[in-house]
Design an enzyme around this catalytic site. Structure first.
Site, PDB file in Angstrom:
ATOM      1  CG  HIS A 153      -2.083   0.908   1.082  1.00 19.02           C
ATOM      2  ND1 HIS A 153      -2.010   2.264   1.293  1.00 19.02           N
ATOM      3  CD2 HIS A 153      -3.348   0.639   0.697  1.00 19.02           C
ATOM      4  CE1 HIS A 153      -3.194   2.784   1.044  1.00 19.02           C
ATOM      5  NE2 HIS A 153      -4.023   1.827   0.680  1.00 19.02           N
ATOM      6  CG  ASP A 169      -8.250  -4.867  -2.447  1.00 21.50           C
ATOM      7  OD1 ASP A 169      -9.460  -4.717  -2.274  1.00 21.50           O
ATOM      8  OD2 ASP A 169      -7.511  -3.974  -2.891  1.00 21.50           O
TER       9      ASP A 169
HETATM   10  N1  COA Z   1       4.082  -7.600  -4.572  1.00 18.80           N
HETATM   11  C1  COA Z   1       5.414  -7.611  -4.684  1.00 18.80           C
HETATM   12  N2  COA Z   1       6.182  -6.523  -4.463  1.00 18.80           N
HETATM   13  C2  COA Z   1       5.564  -5.401  -4.102  1.00 18.80           C
HETATM   14  C3  COA Z   1       4.182  -5.315  -3.974  1.00 18.80           C
HETATM   15  C4  COA Z   1       3.436  -6.475  -4.215  1.00 18.80           C
HETATM   16  N3  COA Z   1       2.101  -6.463  -4.108  1.00 18.80           N
HETATM   17  N4  COA Z   1       3.835  -4.059  -3.620  1.00 18.80           N
HETATM   18  C5  COA Z   1       4.977  -3.368  -3.532  1.00 18.80           C
HETATM   19  N5  COA Z   1       6.036  -4.181  -3.832  1.00 18.80           N
HETATM   20  C6  COA Z   1       7.436  -3.803  -3.862  1.00 18.80           C
HETATM   21  C7  COA Z   1       7.750  -3.073  -5.176  1.00 18.80           C
HETATM   22  O1  COA Z   1       8.124  -3.993  -6.191  1.00 18.80           O
HETATM   23  C8  COA Z   1       8.862  -2.172  -4.758  1.00 18.80           C
HETATM   24  O2  COA Z   1      10.046  -2.957  -4.670  1.00 18.80           O
HETATM   25  P1  COA Z   1      11.490  -2.364  -5.130  1.00 18.80           P
HETATM   26  O3  COA Z   1      11.721  -1.210  -4.198  1.00 18.80           O
HETATM   27  O4  COA Z   1      12.414  -3.500  -4.963  1.00 18.80           O
HETATM   28  O5  COA Z   1      11.296  -1.927  -6.561  1.00 18.80           O
HETATM   29  C9  COA Z   1       8.473  -1.780  -3.340  1.00 18.80           C
HETATM   30  O6  COA Z   1       7.678  -2.843  -2.840  1.00 18.80           O
HETATM   31  C10 COA Z   1       7.721  -0.462  -3.251  1.00 18.80           C
HETATM   32  O7  COA Z   1       6.547  -0.595  -4.067  1.00 18.80           O
HETATM   33  P2  COA Z   1       5.949   0.521  -5.038  1.00 18.80           P
HETATM   34  O8  COA Z   1       5.469  -0.156  -6.290  1.00 18.80           O
HETATM   35  O9  COA Z   1       6.905   1.652  -5.166  1.00 18.80           O
HETATM   36  O10 COA Z   1       4.714   0.986  -4.180  1.00 18.80           O
HETATM   37  P3  COA Z   1       3.539   1.969  -4.639  1.00 18.80           P
HETATM   38  O11 COA Z   1       3.225   2.800  -3.479  1.00 18.80           O
HETATM   39  O12 COA Z   1       3.877   2.683  -5.927  1.00 18.80           O
HETATM   40  O13 COA Z   1       2.357   0.959  -4.989  1.00 18.80           O
HETATM   41  C11 COA Z   1       0.562  -0.524  -4.707  1.00 18.80           C
HETATM   42  C12 COA Z   1       1.381   0.604  -4.071  1.00 18.80           C
HETATM   43  C13 COA Z   1      -0.683  -0.787  -3.873  1.00 18.80           C
HETATM   44  C14 COA Z   1       0.111  -0.090  -6.113  1.00 18.80           C
HETATM   45  C15 COA Z   1       1.441  -1.789  -4.793  1.00 18.80           C
HETATM   46  O14 COA Z   1       1.812  -2.198  -3.494  1.00 18.80           O
HETATM   47  C16 COA Z   1       0.742  -2.924  -5.516  1.00 18.80           C
HETATM   48  O15 COA Z   1       0.766  -2.969  -6.745  1.00 18.80           O
HETATM   49  N6  COA Z   1       0.110  -3.863  -4.771  1.00 18.80           N
HETATM   50  C17 COA Z   1      -0.616  -4.959  -5.399  1.00 18.80           C
HETATM   51  C18 COA Z   1      -1.984  -4.491  -5.878  1.00 18.80           C
HETATM   52  C19 COA Z   1      -2.933  -4.309  -4.742  1.00 18.80           C
HETATM   53  O16 COA Z   1      -3.085  -5.178  -3.888  1.00 18.80           O
HETATM   54  N7  COA Z   1      -3.614  -3.159  -4.768  1.00 18.80           N
HETATM   55  C20 COA Z   1      -4.624  -2.837  -3.759  1.00 18.80           C
HETATM   56  C21 COA Z   1      -4.173  -1.700  -2.899  1.00 18.80           C
HETATM   57  S1  COA Z   1      -5.309  -1.425  -1.573  1.00 18.80           S
END
Ligand code: COA
Length: 385
Positions: A266, A322
């Site tokens: 998140h 979720d």
């Molecule tokens: N699975 C694997 N790795 C994850 C992850 C996940 N669900 N969520 C974050 N990470 C990792 C990223 O790959 C990144 O790693 P790195 O630093 O080695 O590149 C790090 O954690 C930071 O993530 P980032 O993508 O920069 O976070 P964000 O704030 O841009 O994105 C979300 C937040 C929610 C979009 C992201 O966590 C995600 O895509 N989650 C899965 C989808 C989901 O469940 N969405 C519902 C949200 S309520």
């Protein structure tokens, strides 16, 4: 400010007194009230009114609002006709966006928005909010039957919001425990500060678009798998894993290929999402009710969360809302591609509260950009290229 921050991370886009979260302590409040208290003591109807009006209602206020919601559940016949022409294979969120946008054509009268002055007509804002919140559940449940070639079950006035939603899906009197869990889940999904879909609602609202179009913009934004669409993917992912024994090998493979683990991570929470904690408690309650039997999906989810704790927690990635909601909805007999629609039903309350707040002090959203293209150059006629 000229620094570009991808995803507007950390950039305040509005001022709001609707909800607040503490991502380090894992706390979420609506109008100052902890969600853990609301999930146990409130109802979706009361929480929706709290979000809209900013304070807990009296008995009488709640009764009036509840009656308004009950009498606004019926959706015009023509909306059902529109649905009949939509392909049954289409995603329910695309149907929901279409149906919500179409409602605006039936309920006009947005002069207080388009007249040029700041909209001060709280009656209009409240009435439109009731019309939308009440009909969201009807539309979502109607589609389940229309897409399968059946007539939908008409909404029932004698049931509360969560009960009627379950009834409209199954056509049967809802199980009281399931209805209570659905009610709690609706409360937990009703609002969440300025997330992507709420931001979309604010942007649309700031142009003084009709509330139906504001909600349609938000529905479209919620649909994506990085936002509300994740709950459907969680269940598909757990089905793919199959059993707790397969979790570690599956997770290693996914992480090695840099794939997302749905329901994890998140932008704001760097601990476990407080909503996931409450949903997990509800899962356990349901399991107890069923004599300890919940099937492999819940067991697989618990094992996956544990495995992720070891591998993703160092990055601040934990279970989000979720992760467990889909498993609960599946237990209620709701098909996975409708999970995000259930999320949208609940979130309509929060979107409308933000729409109302935006109208109270409106300025159109028009941010700037950092241009990275060509500098000015001369046009080259086509036969000289
Ligand atoms: N699975 C694997 N790795 C994850 C992850 C996940 N669900 N969520 C974050 N990470 C990792 C990223 O790959 C990144 O790693 P790195 O630093 O080695 O590149 C790090 O954690 C930071 O993530 P980032 O993508 O920069 O976070 P964000 O704030 O841009 O994105 C979300 C937040 C929610 C979009 C992201 O966590 C995600 O895509 N989650 C899965 C989808 C989901 O469940 N969405 C519902 C949200 S309520």
């Amino acid at each position: 400010m000229s620094e570009y921050l991808p995803g507007l991370e950390g950039v305040p886009a509005t001022q709001s007194n609707i909800s607040d979260l503490d991502g380090k302590r894992g706390l979420l409040t609506y109008r100052g009230y902890r969600i853990a208290d609301l999930a146990v003591n409130s109802t979706f109807e009361e929480t929706a009114l709290l979000l809209l009006d900013g304070r807990l209602p009296t008995h009488e206020e709640l009764e009036i609002f509840d009656q308004q919601l009950r009498s606004n559940r019926i959706v015009k016949y023509n909306v059902r006709e529109i649905m009949k022409y939509l392909p049954a294979t289409g995603h329910p969120m695309e149907m929901l966006q279409t149906a919500v946008a179409s409602l605006g054509m039936f309920y006009q009268g947005d002069d207080c928005l388009t007249g040029g002055a700041v909209c001060q007509d709280l009656n209009y804002v409240h009435n439109m909010s009731v019309k939308i919140i009440a009909r969201m559940a009807t539309i979502v449940a109607m589609w389940e039957h229309v897409r399968n070639g059946y007539d939908p079950f008409p909404p029932r006035k004698d049931l509360n919001y969560a009960e009627n939603l379950l009834y409209m899906f199954s056509g049967e009197d809802p199980d009281p425990l399931m209805a209570r869990i659905m009610d709690a889940s609706l409360i937990l999904h009703a609002e969440h500060t300025i997330n992507a879909s709420t931001f979309a609602a604010l942007v649309a609202g700031s142009t003084l678009a009709s509330p139906f179009l504001v909600i349609a913009a938000a529905v479209g934004t919620l649909a994506g798998p990085l936002h509300g669409g994740a709950n459907q993917r969680v269940v598909e992912m757990l089905e793919e894993i199959g059993s707790p024994a397969n979790v570690n090998a599956w997770l290693d493979k996914k992480l090695a290929s840099k794939s997302k683990i749905w329901g994890m991570g998140h932008r704001e929470y760097k601990v476990k999402d407080p909503r996931a904690i409450i949903l997990q408690t509800l899962m356990h309650e349901l399991m107890e009710h069923r004599g300890g039997n919940m099937g492999p999906m819940f067991e697989t989810a618990l094992a996956l969360e544990e495995a992720c704790e070891e591998k993703l927690a160092p990055k601040g990635v934990f279970a989000n809302v979720d992760f467990y909601s889909g498993i609960l909805y599946k237990e209620m007999g709701i098909p996975p591609d409708q999970f995000t629609s259930i999320f949208a039903i609940a979130r309509s309350a929060g979107w409308l509260a933000h729409w109302r707040e935006q109208l109270g002090d409106n300025r159109i959203f028009r941010p700037t950009q950092v241009y990275t293209g060509q500098s000015e150059r001369d046009y080259v006629p086509i036969d000289e290229r």
